[in-house]
Design a protein around this motif. Sequence first.
Motif, short mmCIF file in Angstrom:
data_model
loop_
_atom_site.label_atom_id
_atom_site.label_comp_id
_atom_site.label_asym_id
_atom_site.label_seq_id
_atom_site.Cartn_x
_atom_site.Cartn_y
_atom_site.Cartn_z
N LYS A 1 -3.66 -5.23 8.79
CA LYS A 1 -4.86 -6.16 8.53
C LYS A 1 -5.97 -5.90 9.04
O LYS A 1 -7.11 -7.00 9.19
CB LYS A 1 -4.40 -7.71 8.87
N SER B 1 -3.23 1.78 4.24
CA SER B 1 -3.11 1.37 2.74
C SER B 1 -4.31 2.10 1.99
O SER B 1 -4.21 1.97 0.91
CB SER B 1 -3.01 -0.08 2.67
N CYS C 1 -9.18 -6.69 -1.07
CA CYS C 1 -7.93 -7.07 -0.08
C CYS C 1 -6.82 -7.82 -0.99
O CYS C 1 -7.37 -8.46 -2.08
CB CYS C 1 -8.40 -8.14 0.95
N LYS C 2 -5.71 -8.11 -0.46
CA LYS C 2 -4.76 -9.00 -1.15
C LYS C 2 -4.86 -10.23 -0.87
O LYS C 2 -4.01 -10.98 -1.50
CB LYS C 2 -3.16 -8.35 -0.58
N ASP C 3 -5.63 -10.75 -0.14
CA ASP C 3 -5.66 -12.01 -0.04
C ASP C 3 -6.70 -12.56 -0.98
O ASP C 3 -7.55 -13.81 -0.69
CB ASP C 3 -6.30 -12.49 1.47
N ALA D 1 -6.70 -11.58 5.82
CA ALA D 1 -5.40 -12.29 5.82
C ALA D 1 -4.09 -11.53 5.13
O ALA D 1 -3.13 -12.00 5.35
CB ALA D 1 -5.52 -13.61 5.03
N ALA D 2 -4.33 -10.38 4.53
CA ALA D 2 -3.44 -9.77 4.04
C ALA D 2 -4.13 -8.35 4.06
O ALA D 2 -5.21 -7.94 4.56
CB ALA D 2 -3.01 -9.97 2.36
N GLY D 3 -3.22 -7.47 3.99
CA GLY D 3 -3.40 -5.76 3.61
C GLY D 3 -4.96 -5.58 2.58
O GLY D 3 -5.09 -6.06 1.75
N ASP E 1 6.84 -6.25 1.19
CA ASP E 1 5.81 -5.98 -0.02
C ASP E 1 5.72 -4.65 -0.15
O ASP E 1 4.77 -3.97 0.60
CB ASP E 1 4.49 -6.81 0.48
N ALA F 1 -4.18 -10.36 -6.26
CA ALA F 1 -4.78 -9.43 -5.20
C ALA F 1 -5.83 -8.58 -6.03
O ALA F 1 -5.86 -8.13 -6.93
CB ALA F 1 -3.68 -8.59 -4.97
N THR G 1 -6.73 -2.96 -0.01
CA THR G 1 -6.09 -2.13 -1.01
C THR G 1 -7.14 -1.02 -1.26
O THR G 1 -6.51 0.04 -1.79
CB THR G 1 -5.89 -2.99 -2.29
N GLU H 1 3.93 -1.07 -1.31
CA GLU H 1 2.81 -0.71 -2.07
C GLU H 1 3.07 -0.22 -3.51
O GLU H 1 3.87 0.46 -3.85
CB GLU H 1 2.18 0.48 -1.44
#
Length: 888
Positions: free
Chosen positions: A115, A98, A161-163, A142-144, A682, A188, A146, A684
């Motif tokens: 992650k 990503s 991050c998306k978290d 916790a998420a991807g 989800d 995010a 960016t 991108e």
Amino acid sequence: MNYRFHNLLGAPYRGGDAVFAGDSSVLLSAVGNRVASTDLSASSSLTLPFESSSNVTRLAVSPSGDFLLSVDDAGRALYANLGRRAVLHRITFKSAPSAVRFSPDGDLIAVAVGKLVQIWRSPAFRKEFFPFHLLRTFPGFAAGVTAFDWSPDSAFLLASCKDLTARLLPVKKGLGGKPFLFVGHRAAVVGAFFATDKKTGRVTGAYTISKDGAIFTWNLVEGSDDSPPPSPGTPEQEAVQDGEAELDGDEPESDGGSRKRKSLGESEEPDTTPLHFARWELQKKDFFMQSPAKLTACDYHRELDMVVVGFSNGVFGLYQMPDFVCLHLLSISREKITTAIFSSLGNWLVFGCAKLGQLLVWEWRSESYILKQQGHYFDVNCIAYSPDSQLLATGADDNKVKVWTVSSGFCFITFSEHTNAVTAVHFMANNHSLLSASLDGTIRAWDLFRYRNFKTFTTASPRQFVSLTADQSGEVICAGTLDSFEIFVWSMKTGRLLDILSGHQGPVHGLMFSPINAILASSSWDKTVRLWDVFESKGAVETFQHSHDVLTLAYRPDGRQIACSTLDGLIHFWDPFDGLLMYTIEGRRDIAGGRLMTDRRSAANTSIGKYFTTLCYSADGTYILAGGNSKYICMYDVGEQVLLRRFQITRNLSLDGVLDFLNSKKMTDAGALDLIDDEDSDVEEGIDQQTRGNLGLGLPGSMANRGRPIARTKCVKFAPTGRSFAAATTDGVLLYSVDDSFIFDPTDLDIDVTLEKVEEALEENQQQRALLLSLRLNEDSLIKKCIFSVDPSNVRAICSSTPLKYLQRLIEAFSDLLESCPHLEFILLWSQELCKIHGNYIQQNSRALLPALKSLQKSITRIHQDLADTCSSNEYMLKYLCSSGTRN
């Protein structure tokens, strides 16, 4: 025969990243599974020759601008040398990254895979068996992830991050401890950037930007003695760090993992506390106030301390930090901005819109466009070369006609008056006007000087036109219809409808005038090819019957042969004067391509797509190009009826029909796994899902697929010079050329024909011998050197003694020199003497010499136009100087 991929027209940007190559003005953007290189200072665009296995989503360039890392949506990465335009290494990640970013020193590459954040050693110019080496892995997200931003010393990495957090990661071994978290956002985080002091270059703060349009300003509190000591970290982190390779230049840890502090007198820096152990304070929160639009792209320039942001409603903003002063807030599109970056100097802003295929470069100080390019965002249906081969016109399903400059790769005019798909385009012989046919029932004529629609041809009742042509004089225009099966004839001067040719019982998809007389040839789905005498009499002069539907036709450039393709995969060659079938070529096996996802039979057993839908002769009529609903373009030798070469238009696995064998593991009861939409996935935001939407399969509200574009060729055209050809494909307009490739053709070589002998002849002033030896070696640079060594007074004598078999090679060298060298009069003298002395031979062998002569004509015409513009602009200046001289 040595045609190679040269360029890709149609869309300068298709999604993913856009980056600058170091500090240069070269902009790199992802176009499908290829990478386009746009030189903003030279105003030229070129597509790099290598291609990935699927659509490219992430790009990263080394700080020096020497290396490019391109990653596709399947996780396959290419590490290429930009100077040589060659792939050096390949690596496959476990999933599609990503974010990818080189460190400022160029030694490290940060990659976000799922992650995890991985730190790889950059291969650079090292020659190793496995050049990529994984140095560190940071888990715990916790998420991807960016986006990334490196600190100036390449020791720390700031990951958004998306978290809803941004994390400060210590990259260099020995720093230890856990990452520092920047928290507080409610959406995010799409961007996080280091802020530095302009004088010292030290990190002084950070900015974090979230998807909901909020930007947080963080300050680094210096000189704090109460900063916590480095913690040993979790057992998992310790295990990871113990097994890591130590980076070059790192200092070993001491005192149980904590770094020794230096006094102010021992170090030039006032504070040596690692950034992830220092105190960070949230200074303020600012908001861009663009709700309900989402923030989709952002970038930060450290020297200017500016932030640029792009939103999903097509609005972008430029802000001066840290005061958050809005410098510009403009709308440039109605669609989502998928990328927004600064140039290295910060004077240019680059915006990309994936859905529209739009790429903009804007200078924010002067508020002017440096580059404004937008390609076709639907399939290109038709193409046409101008008579001088300098321009290329395209028509597409987006109702637009675009005209491109072949040499620069840029579109310089777009005509959008049509209200339905454009099905045919045709250049007039004067090179100054263009015709286009559309399903909206109109034929439009365009002026390429004033860039306007100066004439429109219509019928009494609406018709859908699918084919178009004009005679050599440009006085008569003919168009074939899809619905009424008629051919309409207009006068170009008056615009009046002259005649309606009836007789076909199916759509007229092929239409072309003979190059030597006024005979019109038409092909139809009624299994016939008809010849019409438009000027003398009504009705068909002759009809050629076939056993299957005729899909298209083409006249040989000398007008003595007609080629037409039928639905059974055959190419028929007819003599238009005697009305006899000369021979046929069976191309079913040659055109057979890959297997579609929806096919229930194997590619070998299906009959779908095994026919040619477009044909085109080469400039000398020796070869014929044939394309269709396949990933291949076939080139045949007309005289021998044999396949010479197959060009594979794409290797992009994101398109359908590229694979010969499908993977049975990806087949489910609901169909192919790649064609099933997952509503919970989800996707991108920065990547345009261009592989959707061309095929409207499935019912509304269902989980069925919406289809993927199929690899196919809708139109092929040879350039009048014969040096290149263009193909309208699913990926865009592909240009293949022989000009940029060296062909070694050993003619009359023996032991005495060497480079040393050529140099020896030049030193002894044996100009004729040196030129003949260079022609026998057939080395381009050597031939040009020998041409310039000839005295102008000896040109005529050397031309008269030149063997006839070398004339074509000499003419090609002259046309190439006229494009690049300043010695115009000298090259024109060569061309004039060569034509005077060998005029009879050139006339008798015009068919074989036609491509070289067309190239020479193209070069002379371009120089004539440039000189004419210069002279006309100087005319009034000379008059003024003469008049002012007489007054004095």
